[in-house]
Design a protein around this motif. Sequence first.
Motif, PDB file in Angstrom:
ATOM      1  N   THR A 185       0.817  -1.212   0.000  1.00 33.53           N
ATOM      2  CA  THR A 185       0.000   0.000   0.000  1.00 33.53           C
ATOM      3  C   THR A 185       0.855   1.269   0.000  1.00 33.53           C
ATOM      4  N   ASP A 228       2.297   2.731   2.337  1.00 34.59           N
ATOM      5  CA  ASP A 228       2.149   3.623   3.485  1.00 34.59           C
ATOM      6  C   ASP A 228       2.922   3.138   4.711  1.00 34.59           C
ATOM      7  N   GLU A 229       3.615   2.012   4.573  1.00 39.36           N
ATOM      8  CA  GLU A 229       4.475   1.517   5.643  1.00 39.36           C
ATOM      9  C   GLU A 229       5.823   1.123   5.067  1.00 39.36           C
TER      10      GLU A 229
END
Length: 57
Positions: free
Chosen positions: A14, A16-17
């Motif tokens: 994603t 986001d990490e």
Amino acid sequence: MEQGLINTFYLSHTRDEHWSLCIADSDDELKTALESLPLYKYMKIEYTQLVDDANQA
């Protein structure tokens, strides 16, 4: 990475990490380096010390 502190990093699907494998002489050295990153103030950082079983006596 140019300084040799971040050995490897992984980005989630994603995006986001992010996980990094860092090698530092001390916790303070690592924290100082991470604090110098441009997006540091937006990061949630968790530290986990790893043990290399191959080097354990």
